[in-house]
Write a protein that holds these residues in place. Sequence first.
Motif, PDB file in Angstrom:
ATOM      1  N   ASN A  45       0.853  -1.188   0.000  1.00 23.74           N
ATOM      2  CA  ASN A  45       0.000   0.000   0.000  1.00 23.74           C
ATOM      3  C   ASN A  45       0.897   1.249   0.000  1.00 23.74           C
ATOM      4  N   ARG A 110      -3.414  -9.754   9.925  1.00 26.47           N
ATOM      5  CA  ARG A 110      -2.718  -8.871   8.980  1.00 26.47           C
ATOM      6  C   ARG A 110      -2.382  -9.605   7.674  1.00 26.47           C
ATOM      7  N   LYS A 113      -5.498  -9.822   5.656  1.00 25.34           N
ATOM      8  CA  LYS A 113      -5.894  -8.537   5.067  1.00 25.34           C
ATOM      9  C   LYS A 113      -4.950  -8.086   3.951  1.00 25.34           C
ATOM     10  N   GLN A 114      -3.653  -8.306   4.158  1.00 20.84           N
ATOM     11  CA  GLN A 114      -2.697  -7.727   3.191  1.00 20.84           C
ATOM     12  C   GLN A 114      -2.208  -8.723   2.138  1.00 20.84           C
ATOM     13  N   ASP A 249      -6.197   0.008   1.160  1.00 16.40           N
ATOM     14  CA  ASP A 249      -6.740  -0.581   2.384  1.00 16.40           C
ATOM     15  C   ASP A 249      -8.260  -0.605   2.268  1.00 16.40           C
ATOM     16  N   GLU A 250      -8.772  -1.751   1.862  1.00 15.95           N
ATOM     17  CA  GLU A 250     -10.210  -1.876   1.621  1.00 15.95           C
ATOM     18  C   GLU A 250     -10.975  -1.988   2.943  1.00 15.95           C
ATOM     19  N   ASN A 251     -12.108  -1.312   3.031  1.00 11.15           N
ATOM     20  CA  ASN A 251     -13.056  -1.548   4.130  1.00 11.15           C
ATOM     21  C   ASN A 251     -14.450  -1.193   3.624  1.00 11.15           C
ATOM     22  N   GLN A 257      -9.869  -2.176  -4.052  1.00  6.97           N
ATOM     23  CA  GLN A 257      -8.716  -2.963  -3.569  1.00  6.97           C
ATOM     24  C   GLN A 257      -7.410  -2.537  -4.231  1.00  6.97           C
ATOM     25  N   GLN A 300      -6.912   7.972   1.125  1.00 11.36           N
ATOM     26  CA  GLN A 300      -5.806   7.010   1.198  1.00 11.36           C
ATOM     27  C   GLN A 300      -4.635   7.386   0.296  1.00 11.36           C
TER      28      GLN A 300
END
Length: 368
Positions: A45, A110, A113-114, A249-251, A257, A300
């Motif tokens: 990222n 983590r 997520k990553q 950082d998707e949410n 993404q 972001q």
Amino acid sequence: MHQGLALDNGQHILIGAYRDTLQLLTTVGVATQDSLWRMPLHLHNLAGHGVSLPQLPAPWNLLAGILSAQGWSWADKFSILRAATLWQRQGFRCDPALTVAEICQALQPRVMKQLIEPLCVSALNLPASQASAQVFLTVLHDAVWTGQGSSDMLLPKVDLGRLMPDAAHAWLSSHGAEVHTHQRVDAIEPWLTHSVLLACPPWEAARLTQSLAPEWSALAAGLVHTAITTVYVRTQQRLGWSYPLLALDENAQAPAQFAFDKGRLSADPAMKGVLALVVSASSTDRDKLSTQVLQQVHDQLGLHDATLITTVVEKRATFACLPALVRPSMQVSKGVFACGDYVAGPYPATLEAAVRSGFAAIEALAQV
Ligand SMILES: Cc1cc2nc3c(=O)[nH]c(=O)nc-3n(C[C@H](O)[C@H](O)[C@H](O)COP(=O)(O)OP(=O)(O)OC[C@H]3O[C@@H](n4cnc5c(N)ncnc54)[C@H](O)[C@@H]3O)c2cc1C
């Protein structure tokens, strides 16, 4: 065309393991080293956190990539190394009923997520909680374990039409084939059914085969589809990314993404400052997605001047690659075949799945 720009319905990523797609491109005369931007698998990222796989033979690429992952603790690194060793020992096979999340239970949040979530959603267009673990393991194996460069990402520098169909059309014509584009097939005439290849999406194949092969047709019609949304924006600000691709950082409020720097990928000066933001497994609310992604770009990426060019929602972008999914077979009925990314095979809905299916169907047709 949008604001004078030829924009694809979505941003595509090929990988080095797309053996047959790369072979096909070469056959039809595409100089892949000029048309595709090759870079290592790079899931960093903007803060520099994430994994990047160096160009080393397997398993050293994975080992080096994981050990040097930025922003990861030793517990994060060991959790994925342990899991990868187990998957390798099991020959990348698992119970077909499992989801990706189920085979990743021992991984640290983590790492999910990553690494796992971005890989899963970009390859299978489904979140790990829903995607087929077996298909994911197959892609992971081919990308990471099948030789140097197989995990590299290859980003088209030209629009997809120019990359493949135009070159294929020219090659076919130069080999004496008659190519009729922009002509919809309405029905398969019964007298034609000794040698037919359906190379259309599953819902069209289902319609065309309804009376010819009702069971096959019902299977094709029953596939569930998931959407991909691409938000194109323009900025005047300098990006300064190491590669033309950045993980985001998707949410729930920031759904994209990946971001692609189209200005860097394309030789067209009009593309300067154009970004493509990809929301895989997206909802289909175009306005909401546009607003959220634009906000994500501001927050972001710090691109506060970014403005929307257009948003493309492909509602049926890919079939949902769910656990234990039964896909339609290549043979529809005697003399009638189907090819496409949805036809039974080890891969999810990708260019490589479509090309491999096409090659297999042509071989079968030649035997008829
Ligand atoms: C937004 C988006 C992003 C994607 N990103 C990636 C990616 O990053 N990497 C990747 O590998 N894959 C990606 N994919 C998936 C990839 O594009 C597909 O897997 C691939 O294009 C499928 O090829 P296909 O030949 O099976 O079907 P298609 O490409 O859909 O081709 C079917 C053709 O049939 C034609 N047709 C339909 N009905 C008829 C009819 N009645 N008569 C005549 N012709 C008809 C259509 O016009 C079309 O040209 C993405 C897809 C989308 C939508």
